[in-house]
Design a protein around this motif. Sequence first.
Motif, mmCIF file in Angstrom:
data_model
loop_
_atom_site.group_PDB
_atom_site.id
_atom_site.type_symbol
_atom_site.label_atom_id
_atom_site.label_comp_id
_atom_site.label_asym_id
_atom_site.label_seq_id
_atom_site.Cartn_x
_atom_site.Cartn_y
_atom_site.Cartn_z
ATOM 1 N N LYS A 168 -8.991 -4.935 -11.585
ATOM 2 C CA LYS A 168 -9.454 -3.660 -12.180
ATOM 3 C C LYS A 168 -10.937 -3.491 -12.047
ATOM 4 O O LYS A 168 -11.507 -2.435 -12.208
ATOM 5 N N ARG A 205 -8.853 5.674 -1.299
ATOM 6 C CA ARG A 205 -7.870 5.805 -0.218
ATOM 7 C C ARG A 205 -8.591 6.405 0.999
ATOM 8 O O ARG A 205 -9.370 5.732 1.611
ATOM 9 N N ASP A 239 -6.951 -1.541 -4.992
ATOM 10 C CA ASP A 239 -6.153 -1.893 -6.151
ATOM 11 C C ASP A 239 -4.686 -1.840 -5.783
ATOM 12 O O ASP A 239 -4.029 -0.817 -5.931
ATOM 13 N N HIS A 253 -0.437 1.101 -3.350
ATOM 14 C CA HIS A 253 -1.580 1.316 -4.208
ATOM 15 C C HIS A 253 -1.073 1.557 -5.621
ATOM 16 O O HIS A 253 -0.043 2.190 -5.816
ATOM 17 N N LYS A 254 -1.803 1.051 -6.604
ATOM 18 C CA LYS A 254 -1.353 1.124 -7.996
ATOM 19 C C LYS A 254 -1.025 2.561 -8.406
ATOM 20 O O LYS A 254 -0.008 2.822 -9.032
ATOM 21 N N ASP A 255 -1.886 3.499 -8.006
ATOM 22 C CA ASP A 255 -1.677 4.882 -8.417
ATOM 23 C C ASP A 255 -0.427 5.508 -7.810
ATOM 24 O O ASP A 255 0.009 6.559 -8.240
ATOM 25 N N LYS A 256 0.086 4.885 -6.750
ATOM 26 C CA LYS A 256 1.235 5.486 -6.080
ATOM 27 C C LYS A 256 2.522 4.760 -6.392
ATOM 28 O O LYS A 256 3.572 5.099 -5.861
ATOM 29 N N TYR A 267 4.655 4.477 -8.936
ATOM 30 C CA TYR A 267 5.824 5.149 -9.495
ATOM 31 C C TYR A 267 6.464 6.093 -8.493
ATOM 32 O O TYR A 267 7.670 6.059 -8.261
#
Length: 522
Positions: A346, A352, A406, A427-430, A432
């Motif tokens: 973190k 990206r 990340d 990537h963490k944000d993607k 879900y």
Amino acid sequence: FPVERIRNFSIVAHIDHGKSTLADRLLEITGDFLQRVTSRCWINCRWRENEESLLNYEVSRSISACQGVLLIVDANQGIQAQTVANFYLAFEAQLTIIPVINKIDLKNADPERVEKQIEKVFDIPKEECIRISAKLGTNVDQVLQEVVKRIPPVDDLFKALVFDSTFDHYRGVVANIALFGGRVSRGDKIVSAHLGKSYEVNELGLLRPDEHPTETLYAGQVGYVIAGMKEVKEAQIGDTLYLHKQPVEALPGFKPAKSMVFAGMYPMDQSEYTALRSAVEKLMLNDSSVTVQKDSSLALGAGWRLGFLGLLHMEVFNQRLEQEYNASVIVTAPTVPYKAVLASAKLIKSRRAVQKNMFYIDEHRVMIKYIFPLNEIVVDFYDQLKSMSSGYASFDYEDAGYEAADLIKMDFLLNGRPVEELATIVHKDKAYSAGKAICERLKESIPRQMFEIAVQAAIGSKIIARETIKAYRKNVLAKCYGGDVTRKMKLLKKQAEGKKKLRRIGNIDVPKDAFINVLKRK
Ligand code: GDP
Ligand code: MG
């Protein structure tokens, strides 16, 4: 041929801008004086009856075997992505660059606009451009005259670039070389700059395109040498050969082949493992850019992890395995290399796509440079870009190195059992959205079976998405009434063929394409 009469040049262009057509025109004019190389072969031809220059050109990769390039640009389309990429390759190798504007016969040709683009993007005065129609032959003579005038002749100490090498069962390694200077004869002692090993030349000859043994090869010629090398590695593509006791500075060569895309490869059935191994080994003898590592997986058994230069390279390799060796393989979804650093992720700021610069080629076209994570472009970026731009956008990429991001590992489970080959890094944000999308695609690719199948995405022990494939009793004969035996046989055969393409994981049959399909976006 005196060395100062020889010119080595390459024809480079964006696809369809007219390389092959111009090449054919040049061959018509020059006859035996021109030696031609495509990716694998050269043909000797002549340039006019009484002209005495020998010209070599090559259509594909070995820009570095040349002193100059013809940079072809379509008079209608103007500068495209590979035009820019090719220009920089030639520019970095300090070659003479002759811009040639092709297809001036087209109704929509606008050579003036293209000349302005060339001036603006490459800083080459527009007076240096040659306007031609390769199709009609217009000004093609002038191209040859300018080649002789502008491109410098070759050197006179023997040095040769290895631009390809193959393995022959009986003769060992056959190195295809372009001579940059001097000469080499049978019996000469040569050294490979890369490994510093010496060899004696047993056989050599010209390639036109098949092998024509000779006693000596001269500067400017392109041919093959056999010198007791046992492994393709000893004649690495991009290596320089020189004469023992007459060392030269190594040629810039090619950038070393670097694997950008990795995929697991497994036999459809473990009983085919040995046959597949031998097929993979044979193919690798002829393609030193593929890397291989043994690998094994719970679900798919013993196999390999192969590294390729790109997705197309991977597809060609698979096709050759299937066509030439009749091998049936499962290829897992390609991944790109990551370096994992165990640290408090973190803390690391991630990005990206980052725009690096933007440059207007003219009022209609813009060139934008981005840094992308490779995994964002490797599967289907190009297809999407083409369709979004109705075919107008063009795209090229080069390696920009590793960057911190990340990222997390996401697992996929079929009825609670993790399938390693499906595990992916996102990537963490993607996480879900990717997890959900992949579960949906798996649901589409896996046929219904006799029992219900839960498809789940998980990060660590946490399930983040789920789809269910309902049970289905598949009976192909149900549609058959009574005694039509032929029809029954046909259906049974069809079902058996369908089965062949399935891979059993635990008790679940997974079609072999599923592994690669899951990563394609809709
Ligand atoms: P490459 O992909 O760069 O090798 O391009 P090709 O030589 O295969 O040419 C691509 C297409 O453009 C072919 O259909 C050619 O016939 C066409 N072409 C090439 N040169 C010319 C030209 O001077 N005028 C016109 N009208 N078409 C051309
Ligand atoms: Mg072509």
